[in-house]
Structures are given as structure tokens and as C-alpha cells.
Design a protein around this motif. Sequence first.
Motif, short mmCIF file in Angstrom:
data_model
loop_
_atom_site.label_atom_id
_atom_site.label_comp_id
_atom_site.label_asym_id
_atom_site.label_seq_id
_atom_site.Cartn_x
_atom_site.Cartn_y
_atom_site.Cartn_z
N ASP A 1 5.13 9.12 12.34
CA ASP A 1 3.98 8.23 12.47
C ASP A 1 3.49 7.88 11.06
O ASP A 1 3.07 8.75 10.31
CB ASP A 1 2.87 8.93 13.26
CG ASP A 1 1.97 7.93 13.96
OD1 ASP A 1 2.44 7.31 14.93
OD2 ASP A 1 0.81 7.74 13.52
N ILE A 2 3.57 6.61 10.71
CA ILE A 2 3.14 6.12 9.39
C ILE A 2 2.02 5.11 9.58
O ILE A 2 2.19 4.12 10.29
CB ILE A 2 4.30 5.46 8.62
CG1 ILE A 2 5.44 6.45 8.39
CG2 ILE A 2 3.82 4.89 7.30
CD1 ILE A 2 6.65 5.83 7.72
N ASN A 3 0.89 5.39 9.00
CA ASN A 3 -0.25 4.47 9.07
C ASN A 3 -0.54 4.03 10.50
O ASN A 3 -0.75 2.84 10.77
CB ASN A 3 -0.02 3.28 8.15
CG ASN A 3 -0.16 3.64 6.69
OD1 ASN A 3 0.72 4.30 6.14
ND2 ASN A 3 -1.26 3.26 6.07
N GLY A 4 -0.52 4.99 11.39
CA GLY A 4 -0.97 4.73 12.75
C GLY A 4 0.07 4.16 13.70
O GLY A 4 -0.28 3.79 14.83
N ALA A 5 1.32 4.08 13.28
CA ALA A 5 2.35 3.51 14.15
C ALA A 5 3.70 4.17 13.86
O ALA A 5 3.91 4.73 12.78
CB ALA A 5 2.45 2.00 13.94
N PRO A 6 4.64 4.10 14.80
CA PRO A 6 5.97 4.66 14.55
C PRO A 6 6.63 3.98 13.35
O PRO A 6 6.58 2.75 13.20
CB PRO A 6 6.73 4.34 15.84
CG PRO A 6 5.67 4.20 16.88
CD PRO A 6 4.51 3.57 16.17
N GLY B 1 4.23 15.81 2.86
CA GLY B 1 4.29 16.17 4.27
C GLY B 1 2.95 16.36 4.94
O GLY B 1 2.88 16.74 6.11
N ALA B 2 1.87 16.09 4.23
CA ALA B 2 0.53 16.28 4.81
C ALA B 2 0.22 15.15 5.78
O ALA B 2 0.46 13.98 5.48
CB ALA B 2 -0.52 16.33 3.70
N THR B 3 -0.31 15.51 6.93
CA THR B 3 -0.72 14.51 7.92
C THR B 3 -2.19 14.18 7.71
O THR B 3 -3.03 15.07 7.64
CB THR B 3 -0.51 15.04 9.35
OG1 THR B 3 0.89 15.32 9.54
CG2 THR B 3 -0.96 14.00 10.37
N HIS B 4 -2.50 12.90 7.60
CA HIS B 4 -3.88 12.47 7.36
C HIS B 4 -4.53 12.06 8.68
O HIS B 4 -3.95 11.29 9.46
CB HIS B 4 -3.91 11.30 6.38
CG HIS B 4 -3.56 11.69 4.97
ND1 HIS B 4 -2.26 11.85 4.57
CD2 HIS B 4 -4.33 11.96 3.90
CE1 HIS B 4 -2.25 12.20 3.28
NE2 HIS B 4 -3.48 12.28 2.86
N HIS B 5 -5.69 12.58 8.90
CA HIS B 5 -6.49 12.20 10.07
C HIS B 5 -7.49 11.16 9.59
O HIS B 5 -8.57 11.49 9.08
CB HIS B 5 -7.20 13.42 10.66
CG HIS B 5 -6.25 14.51 11.08
ND1 HIS B 5 -5.63 14.51 12.32
CD2 HIS B 5 -5.79 15.60 10.43
CE1 HIS B 5 -4.84 15.57 12.41
NE2 HIS B 5 -4.93 16.25 11.28
N PRO C 1 0.82 -1.21 0.00
CA PRO C 1 0.00 0.00 0.00
C PRO C 1 0.86 1.26 0.00
O PRO C 1 2.04 1.24 0.34
CB PRO C 1 -0.80 -0.11 1.30
CG PRO C 1 -0.74 -1.56 1.66
CD PRO C 1 0.58 -2.04 1.19
N GLU C 2 0.24 2.36 -0.38
CA GLU C 2 0.91 3.66 -0.36
C GLU C 2 0.89 4.20 1.06
O GLU C 2 -0.19 4.42 1.63
CB GLU C 2 0.19 4.62 -1.30
CG GLU C 2 0.81 6.00 -1.37
CD GLU C 2 0.02 6.94 -2.28
OE1 GLU C 2 0.41 8.12 -2.34
OE2 GLU C 2 -0.95 6.50 -2.91
N PRO C 3 2.05 4.42 1.69
CA PRO C 3 2.06 4.91 3.07
C PRO C 3 1.59 6.35 3.18
O PRO C 3 1.76 7.15 2.25
CB PRO C 3 3.53 4.78 3.47
CG PRO C 3 4.29 4.88 2.18
CD PRO C 3 3.40 4.24 1.14
N VAL C 4 1.02 6.68 4.33
CA VAL C 4 0.62 8.06 4.61
C VAL C 4 1.09 8.43 6.01
O VAL C 4 1.20 7.58 6.90
CB VAL C 4 -0.91 8.27 4.51
CG1 VAL C 4 -1.38 8.07 3.08
CG2 VAL C 4 -1.66 7.34 5.46
N LEU C 5 1.38 9.71 6.20
CA LEU C 5 1.72 10.21 7.52
C LEU C 5 0.44 10.39 8.32
O LEU C 5 -0.56 10.88 7.80
CB LEU C 5 2.46 11.55 7.40
CG LEU C 5 3.76 11.54 6.60
CD1 LEU C 5 4.32 12.96 6.50
CD2 LEU C 5 4.77 10.59 7.22
N THR C 6 0.46 9.99 9.58
CA THR C 6 -0.73 10.09 10.43
C THR C 6 -0.40 10.84 11.71
O THR C 6 0.76 11.00 12.08
CB THR C 6 -1.28 8.70 10.76
OG1 THR C 6 -0.21 7.85 11.21
CG2 THR C 6 -1.93 8.06 9.54
#
Length: 302
Positions: free
Chosen positions: A247-252, A294-298, A87-92
Motif C-alpha cells: 500500500d503506497i500513499n493510500g492505494a495498491p 519499512g515504516a508504515t505511516h498512518h 512526491p516522496e512515496p510512503v507506505l500506508t
Amino acid sequence: MTRPPDADEQVFHSHRNLLFSVAYRILGSAADAEDAVQDAWIRWSSADRSQVADPKAYLARIVSNLAMQHLRSARHHRETYVGPWLPEPVLTDADAVTDAESVSMAMLVVLETLSPLERAVFVLREVFDFSHAEIAVAVERSEAAVRQTARRAREHVRGQRPRFTADRSQQRGVTERFLAASTGGDINTLLELLSPDVTLWTDGGGKVRQALRPIRGAEKVAAWFAAISTVPYQGVAPHDMHAALVDINGAPGLVFSGAGRVVATLSFDVDAGGRITTIHNVANPDKLRAVADGATHHLATR
């Protein structure tokens, strides 16, 4: 002068985060999820909203169907993908993710083994707590069919993906130690951190050099990381490579960058004993755009 948003725009905007969160979990791609949300906006803009009793359910139905359609058309591409598809990782935001398991790289990998319908039903039911009746409308199936699909998908996911056993502070500590050991070429510490049967999955998509098959076993994985810390990686010398714990996909996790670009991300599964059982390494540049932005996804769950 900027025109203030009308009521319909405000309604859509109030649900936009939810729509992205649904689409991302179904698709495993931030870019494709954004496209699905944009297409949902176009449909919402042209709809007769006087006939819409529940905007949230209506919009969820639109974005779910768009995501399923895209997933069906993308299946051939993923089946012919060079090397493992991740999957494509996202910053969280660590403080905003209430269900880290549902957005983890490991969970998204398991969801990839479901059919588009199973995946949509599972996400809407297990993550967003939609009723079977609401999901039936969303995916245009009977309620009985949705119940059967939900049960089948839930059993499949449960069999493939155990719950997290390490807490967040433990995960962070292991990630910090892994970073120090891998960048320092410390094989002994790496071997201490890795489970004996650890698996490393690397996704270069044929765009950059990566392992085309999973690397299994602590010694092989430790040697792989120790080796790449001593040679240029994608044209970036070791002393020019910067690593950040984020934080990537909900974890460090770790983001590696150099020469003005993001080079790779690493995400980890950690067991109750503090050992790493799985590593997901994404290096395909097409999948690093969301992190590079650099966008953080909620990522909402309701």
C-alpha cells in the motif's frame, strides 16, 4: 532507568501523527515532514504553554508555518530538478487511511502546482476540516484572505484532479495484473490494462537513468516496461529483482528491490473501466528512504 514522559511530551506525542500528516501533505516529502515535526517539538518545548489554550491548533499553526517556509526555500531546487519532480512515496496502512485521495501521488502532484500558502490552506481546510478562522491564525492572514485563498485552491485542484473512480479491489486487481504482465514482458496484456492516453511519469532526479519527459500513449508505455524487464535496471539483473505489492500513499502499488536496496516504486491511477490512466515511477534513491525503512505511516485526516 528511562524517565517517563512529562505531560507536555505526552501532549505533543498525542498530536505527532497529525502534525506529520499535515506537513507531509504540504511538502510532499516524508523526510522534510519529519524535520518540520522535529522543529515543531523544539518550539513547543521552549514555548510558554500556560498561554496555550488549544495545543492542537497551536501545534498545527507551528508545523504549517514551518512547512510553508521550507516549501518556499525548496521551490528553486524543484524548479531546477532533473526530469519530473514527484512526491516522496510512503507506505500506508490500508485499514487506517480514511481519505486515500488526499494522500495519493496524483493529488500531491496537483498540490505541487499551488503556492505554499494555497497548499497549506487547502490541506488544513479540505483535509483536516479546520475552520477559516483557525486557518487564519495558523497562516497569519485575515479570515477573508483565507476564504479567498481556499476557494481559489479548491477550484484549481478540482479542475486538475478528478475524484477516483475505481474501487480499491479493482485497483488491486489491476496492479496484480500489471505486475505479472510487466515482469513477464507481456505487451498484449499491458496494452489491455493501459488507457490509450496513459501517461508515465518517471523521477530519477539525475541520480539514476530515467525518462526526462513524461511518456504518453499505451504503446510507448507498454514498450518501455516490456524493455526494462529484459535488461539490468540500476545494476540489478531481472532475475535478481523482487517486486512486492504494497500500500503506497493510500492505494495498491509496487515496490521493486534488488541488491539489498529499494530500486523503485510504482503508483497507479485507475479509471472506472479498470484501465490505468497514470503511472508514477519514483527511482531517485533520495526519495526511497521512507519506503526502504519499512515504516508504515498512518496519515491522519483529523
